[in-house]
Motif scaffolding. Structure first.
Motif, PDB file in Angstrom:
ATOM      1  N   SER A 166       0.217  12.015   8.089  1.00 39.19           N
ATOM      2  CA  SER A 166       1.463  11.260   7.325  1.00 39.19           C
ATOM      3  C   SER A 166       2.956  12.022   7.672  1.00 39.19           C
ATOM      4  O   SER A 166       3.983  11.536   8.011  1.00 39.19           O
ATOM      5  N   GLU A 185       1.986   3.209   9.559  1.00 39.55           N
ATOM      6  CA  GLU A 185       1.605   3.877   8.500  1.00 39.55           C
ATOM      7  C   GLU A 185       0.137   3.769   8.230  1.00 39.55           C
ATOM      8  O   GLU A 185      -0.623   2.639   8.618  1.00 39.55           O
ATOM      9  N   ARG A 203      -3.598   4.047   2.735  1.00 31.39           N
ATOM     10  CA  ARG A 203      -2.671   4.243   1.735  1.00 31.39           C
ATOM     11  C   ARG A 203      -1.965   2.900   1.502  1.00 31.39           C
ATOM     12  O   ARG A 203      -1.665   2.671   0.265  1.00 31.39           O
ATOM     13  N   ARG A 204      -1.842   1.994   2.445  1.00 31.70           N
ATOM     14  CA  ARG A 204      -1.162   0.684   2.213  1.00 31.70           C
ATOM     15  C   ARG A 204      -2.336  -0.106   1.311  1.00 31.70           C
ATOM     16  O   ARG A 204      -1.694  -0.882   0.506  1.00 31.70           O
ATOM     17  N   VAL A 222      -4.349   1.103  -0.627  1.00 34.60           N
ATOM     18  CA  VAL A 222      -4.429   1.629  -2.064  1.00 34.60           C
ATOM     19  C   VAL A 222      -3.254   1.279  -2.938  1.00 34.60           C
ATOM     20  O   VAL A 222      -3.657   0.612  -3.893  1.00 34.60           O
ATOM     21  N   LYS A 223      -1.977   0.958  -2.343  1.00 31.86           N
ATOM     22  CA  LYS A 223      -1.010   0.590  -2.812  1.00 31.86           C
ATOM     23  C   LYS A 223      -1.152  -0.748  -3.361  1.00 31.86           C
ATOM     24  O   LYS A 223      -0.630  -1.237  -4.499  1.00 31.86           O
ATOM     25  N   GLN A 224      -1.484  -1.526  -2.581  1.00 31.98           N
ATOM     26  CA  GLN A 224      -1.689  -3.134  -2.615  1.00 31.98           C
ATOM     27  C   GLN A 224      -2.623  -3.269  -3.805  1.00 31.98           C
ATOM     28  O   GLN A 224      -2.590  -4.099  -4.657  1.00 31.98           O
ATOM     29  N   GLU A 225      -3.883  -2.620  -3.820  1.00 32.95           N
ATOM     30  CA  GLU A 225      -4.769  -2.704  -4.724  1.00 32.95           C
ATOM     31  C   GLU A 225      -4.559  -2.260  -6.332  1.00 32.95           C
ATOM     32  O   GLU A 225      -5.015  -2.799  -7.185  1.00 32.95           O
ATOM     33  N   LEU A 226      -3.847  -1.247  -6.190  1.00 37.49           N
ATOM     34  CA  LEU A 226      -3.248  -0.815  -7.647  1.00 37.49           C
ATOM     35  C   LEU A 226      -2.374  -1.745  -8.274  1.00 37.49           C
ATOM     36  O   LEU A 226      -2.114  -1.979  -9.309  1.00 37.49           O
ATOM     37  N   GLU A 227      -1.551  -2.525  -7.506  1.00 39.78           N
ATOM     38  CA  GLU A 227      -0.808  -3.678  -7.838  1.00 39.78           C
ATOM     39  C   GLU A 227      -1.510  -4.768  -8.060  1.00 39.78           C
ATOM     40  O   GLU A 227      -0.894  -5.875  -9.103  1.00 39.78           O
ATOM     41  N   ASP A 253      -3.781  13.169  -4.678  1.00 34.92           N
ATOM     42  CA  ASP A 253      -2.629  12.543  -5.337  1.00 34.92           C
ATOM     43  C   ASP A 253      -3.418  11.265  -5.631  1.00 34.92           C
ATOM     44  O   ASP A 253      -4.284  10.875  -5.551  1.00 34.92           O
ATOM     45  N   GLU A 301      -3.383   8.224  -4.344  1.00 35.73           N
ATOM     46  CA  GLU A 301      -3.804   7.473  -3.575  1.00 35.73           C
ATOM     47  C   GLU A 301      -5.020   8.230  -2.622  1.00 35.73           C
ATOM     48  O   GLU A 301      -5.697   7.571  -1.859  1.00 35.73           O
TER      49      GLU A 301
END
Length: 181
Positions: free
Chosen positions: A16, A31, A35-36, A38-43, A127, A129
């Motif tokens: 990254s 990207e 990571r993308r 995980v960000k979507q799933e966490l939201e 981290d 993610e």
């Protein structure tokens, strides 16, 4: 000439950071799909988080990387990917045993040279993610290092050097005229 350059390898190996360096130099970049996701799933509802349902996560990654690959073919110049379809398909095949890697890999080629970041414990961190440990990251790296040559790629392991020098190393490996930035 195929100008879609894949940077794969060990989690926490500096991919990254390297992608950010290429973006700062004006190159097109993609990207990391994981990571993308995980960000979507966490939201959202979190059903496809890798620590909840790794197979669902891998399926989402395959869909995303296929769309990324298609979109990048429209770009002029080099496009640098932080992981790609081969990584997602290899993970899915490892988890499910479904033999999809060769079929997908043949239909969605990247540049002949694939660059792998080796395990680098001195810079590895977790981290929100990236929750898996270093041993799991090394096991994934070993699988990927074995898969790419079987699909006809020339694998170049990146040296453990500062990011600007790593970027220059990749550009030098691709062709001397890319050193313009």
């Amino acid at each position: 000439m195929n100008r879609l350059v894949l940077i794969s390898g060990c989690s926490g190996g500096g991919k990254s950071t390297l992608i950010a360096e290429f973006a700062a130099r004006g190159h097109a970049t993609v990207e990391e799909p994981g990571r993308r996701i995980v960000k979507q799933e966490l939201e959202g509802d979190g059903a496809a988080l890798p620590w909840v349902d790794m197979a669902a996560f891998a399926r989402r990654a395959i869909e995303m990387t296929m769309a990324d690959h298609k979109a990048a073919r429209e770009q002029s110049g080099w496009t640098f990917f932080d992981r790609g379809l081969i990584d997602a398909a290899a993970a899915h095949q490892h988890l499910t045993g479904e033999p999809i890697l060769e079929k997908l890999g043949a239909a969605h080629r990247y540049h002949q040279r694939v660059f792998l970041t080796p395990p680098w414990p001195e810079i590895y961190t977790t981290d929100p993610e990236r929750r898996h440990g270093f041993d799991e990251a090394v096991a994934e790296y070993d699988r990927l290092a074995a898969v790419y040559p079987t699909l006809g790629y020339d694998v170049v392991t990146l040296p453990k050097i500062v990011v600007a020098d790593r970027a220059n190393f990749i550009l030098d490996c691709l062709s001397p005229e890319t050193r313009q930035q």
